[in-house]
Design a protein around this motif. Sequence first.
Motif, mmCIF file in Angstrom:
data_model
loop_
_atom_site.group_PDB
_atom_site.id
_atom_site.type_symbol
_atom_site.label_atom_id
_atom_site.label_comp_id
_atom_site.label_asym_id
_atom_site.label_seq_id
_atom_site.Cartn_x
_atom_site.Cartn_y
_atom_site.Cartn_z
ATOM 1 N N ARG A 73 30.410 -0.184 15.694
ATOM 2 C CA ARG A 73 29.950 -1.432 15.082
ATOM 3 C C ARG A 73 30.251 -1.441 13.581
ATOM 4 N NH1 ARG A 73 23.940 -2.044 16.485
ATOM 5 N NH2 ARG A 73 24.190 -3.949 15.268
ATOM 6 N N ILE A 74 30.106 -0.295 12.937
ATOM 7 C CA ILE A 74 30.400 -0.201 11.498
ATOM 8 C C ILE A 74 31.886 -0.441 11.254
ATOM 9 C CG2 ILE A 74 30.518 1.418 9.560
ATOM 10 C CD1 ILE A 74 27.843 2.594 10.649
ATOM 11 N N VAL A 75 32.732 0.206 12.037
ATOM 12 C CA VAL A 75 34.183 0.015 11.896
ATOM 13 C C VAL A 75 34.538 -1.448 12.134
ATOM 14 C CG1 VAL A 75 36.435 0.612 12.870
ATOM 15 C CG2 VAL A 75 34.745 2.412 12.453
ATOM 16 N N THR A 76 33.922 -2.066 13.130
ATOM 17 C CA THR A 76 34.174 -3.477 13.422
ATOM 18 C C THR A 76 33.748 -4.366 12.252
ATOM 19 O OG1 THR A 76 33.913 -3.084 15.779
ATOM 20 C CG2 THR A 76 33.673 -5.359 15.044
ATOM 21 N N ALA A 77 32.631 -4.037 11.623
ATOM 22 C CA ALA A 77 32.173 -4.823 10.470
ATOM 23 C C ALA A 77 33.197 -4.778 9.347
ATOM 24 C CB ALA A 77 30.823 -4.302 9.974
ATOM 25 N N PHE A 78 33.776 -3.619 9.096
ATOM 26 C CA PHE A 78 34.807 -3.517 8.058
ATOM 27 C C PHE A 78 36.060 -4.277 8.468
ATOM 28 C CE2 PHE A 78 32.237 0.045 6.510
ATOM 29 C CZ PHE A 78 32.250 -0.222 5.163
ATOM 30 N N ASN A 79 36.408 -4.238 9.747
ATOM 31 C CA ASN A 79 37.580 -4.974 10.226
ATOM 32 C C ASN A 79 37.357 -6.478 10.136
ATOM 33 O OD1 ASN A 79 39.073 -2.685 10.794
ATOM 34 N ND2 ASN A 79 38.370 -2.573 12.908
ATOM 35 N N ASP A 80 36.121 -6.911 10.390
ATOM 36 C CA ASP A 80 35.801 -8.338 10.322
ATOM 37 C C ASP A 80 35.733 -8.856 8.885
ATOM 38 O OD1 ASP A 80 35.703 -8.375 13.059
ATOM 39 O OD2 ASP A 80 33.508 -8.354 13.190
ATOM 40 N N HIS A 81 35.460 -7.976 7.932
ATOM 41 C CA HIS A 81 35.347 -8.348 6.515
ATOM 42 C C HIS A 81 36.243 -7.425 5.682
ATOM 43 C CE1 HIS A 81 31.507 -9.414 8.485
ATOM 44 N NE2 HIS A 81 31.575 -10.504 7.737
#
Length: 132
Positions: A73-81
């Motif tokens: 989820r953390i990696v996805t948050a960085f990918n999304d922003h």
Amino acid sequence: MNVTELLRLLQAEHDETAARADGLREQIEQLTRALAEVEARLAEIVTASKVIDGLALTESTQATEGPATVYQRIVTAFNDHPGRVFQVRDLHELLGLPTDEPSINVTRSGLGRLVRQGLLDQPGRGRYQKRT
């Protein structure tokens, strides 16, 4: 038995013993080479086993933790922003994670790992963003 006969017998025994010693040295060399080959193969097998165990552990961890771990989820948050700079507490709030110090420290450790792996940048102390 005279001295000449005794010397001849001693020389014959010397020659026979020296030939046996040479044969044993050759066997030792062959066994040493074979042992080195077997030990190298054993090291390869141990390495392969560790890799396979690591993959199996990763697969079983993913299967038991459900569709997305906190780390994912953390990696996805960085990918999304991709352009956003996050502080750990802000990231926890965005993802709805607990904001107590132990949880923050665990995430901070994981973010440090992502920085070392080259997935994230750390533009300032306590700040993280996706590497571009």
